[in-house]
Design an enzyme around this catalytic site. Structure first.
Site, PDB file in Angstrom:
ATOM      1  N   CYS A  82      29.338  40.558  48.449  1.00  0.00           N
ATOM      2  CA  CYS A  82      30.443  39.664  48.106  1.00  0.00           C
ATOM      3  C   CYS A  82      31.728  40.204  48.737  1.00  0.00           C
ATOM      4  O   CYS A  82      32.043  41.384  48.579  1.00  0.00           O
ATOM      5  CB  CYS A  82      30.599  39.611  46.583  1.00  0.00           C
ATOM      6  SG  CYS A  82      32.074  38.737  46.043  1.00  0.00           S
ATOM      7  N   CYS A  85      34.248  41.451  45.714  1.00  0.00           N
ATOM      8  CA  CYS A  85      34.085  42.649  44.882  1.00  0.00           C
ATOM      9  C   CYS A  85      33.019  43.598  45.411  1.00  0.00           C
ATOM     10  O   CYS A  85      32.747  44.620  44.797  1.00  0.00           O
ATOM     11  CB  CYS A  85      33.745  42.247  43.450  1.00  0.00           C
ATOM     12  SG  CYS A  85      32.071  41.599  43.269  1.00  0.00           S
ATOM     13  N   CYS A 130      29.583  34.605  42.763  1.00  0.00           N
ATOM     14  CA  CYS A 130      29.257  36.003  42.479  1.00  0.00           C
ATOM     15  C   CYS A 130      29.274  36.231  40.973  1.00  0.00           C
ATOM     16  O   CYS A 130      30.216  35.822  40.289  1.00  0.00           O
ATOM     17  CB  CYS A 130      30.296  36.888  43.173  1.00  0.00           C
ATOM     18  SG  CYS A 130      30.207  38.607  42.683  1.00  0.00           S
ATOM     19  N   CYS A 133      32.599  38.966  40.151  1.00  0.00           N
ATOM     20  CA  CYS A 133      34.020  38.597  40.261  1.00  0.00           C
ATOM     21  C   CYS A 133      34.233  37.090  40.152  1.00  0.00           C
ATOM     22  O   CYS A 133      35.372  36.635  40.118  1.00  0.00           O
ATOM     23  CB  CYS A 133      34.626  39.122  41.558  1.00  0.00           C
ATOM     24  SG  CYS A 133      34.072  38.232  43.036  1.00  0.00           S
ATOM     25  N   CYS A 153      23.243  28.067  50.782  1.00  0.00           N
ATOM     26  CA  CYS A 153      24.080  27.776  51.940  1.00  0.00           C
ATOM     27  C   CYS A 153      25.417  28.470  51.694  1.00  0.00           C
ATOM     28  O   CYS A 153      26.205  28.030  50.858  1.00  0.00           O
ATOM     29  CB  CYS A 153      24.231  26.263  52.030  1.00  0.00           C
ATOM     30  SG  CYS A 153      25.131  25.725  53.471  1.00  0.00           S
TER      31      CYS A 153
END
Ligand SMILES: [Zn+2]
Length: 164
Positions: A82, A85, A130, A133, A153
């Site tokens: 991510c 984070c 995510c 975060c 996607c």
């Protein structure tokens, strides 16, 4: 009189249904928020942590232009983290070429993403973000390859690739 009322009702009901369809996609659902309190930054704090492009994707649920991310063609072994984070979200062994112009995966690392339905387009889509975060990553569809049949996607700007 009765006839008039029923005729009016007859017109009113379809009108209301059409209005509902038009206005539903404009509802803003809960914006990306963190499940972990230490990642619950204000908009201003996120703006200082992210590039304007990544901020737009991660915190405003934006979508990058198709074929604009280098990660679309990334073929090395590694982990996609991510960009908000650094939580590991996807492994390269579950990446595939979907031909859509966005990095695509048929599965995520377990527990790393959570989903919700978004109505930005008239057809509901399943948004995922995510799990740490709350940063928006992309949308998941049911037209991916086996064994899962899923197609995650993902926006390249929402990811950081770490080769192994
Ligand atoms: Zn994150």
């Amino acid at each position: 009189m009765n006839q008039f009322l029923s005729r009016r009702t007859f017109i009113l009901i379809p009108t209301m249904s059409i209005l509902k369809i038009i206005f539903k996609p404009m509802q803003v659902l809960a914006s990306s928020f963190a499940s972990k309190e230490e990642w619950n930054f204000t908009k201003e704090e996120w703006k200082t942590r992210l590039s304007p492009e990544s901020y737009y994707i991660l915190r405003e649920e934006g979508t990058e232009r198709a074929f604009s991310s280098q990660l679309n063609n990334e073929k090395r072994k590694g982990i996609f983290h991510c960009a908000g984070c650094d939580l590991p979200l996807f492994s390269s062994d579950k990446k595939f070429d979907s031909g859509t112009g966005w990095p695509s995966f048929w599965d995520s690392i377990q527990g790393s993403v959570e989903t919700k339905v978004d109505f930005k387009l008239i057809v509901p889509r399943t948004e995922y973000h995510c799990s740490r975060c709350g940063g928006h990553q992309g949308h998941v569809f049911n037209d991916g390859p086996l064994p899962t049949g899923k197609r995650y996607c993902n926006n390249g700007l929402a990811l950081r690739f770490v080769p192994v």
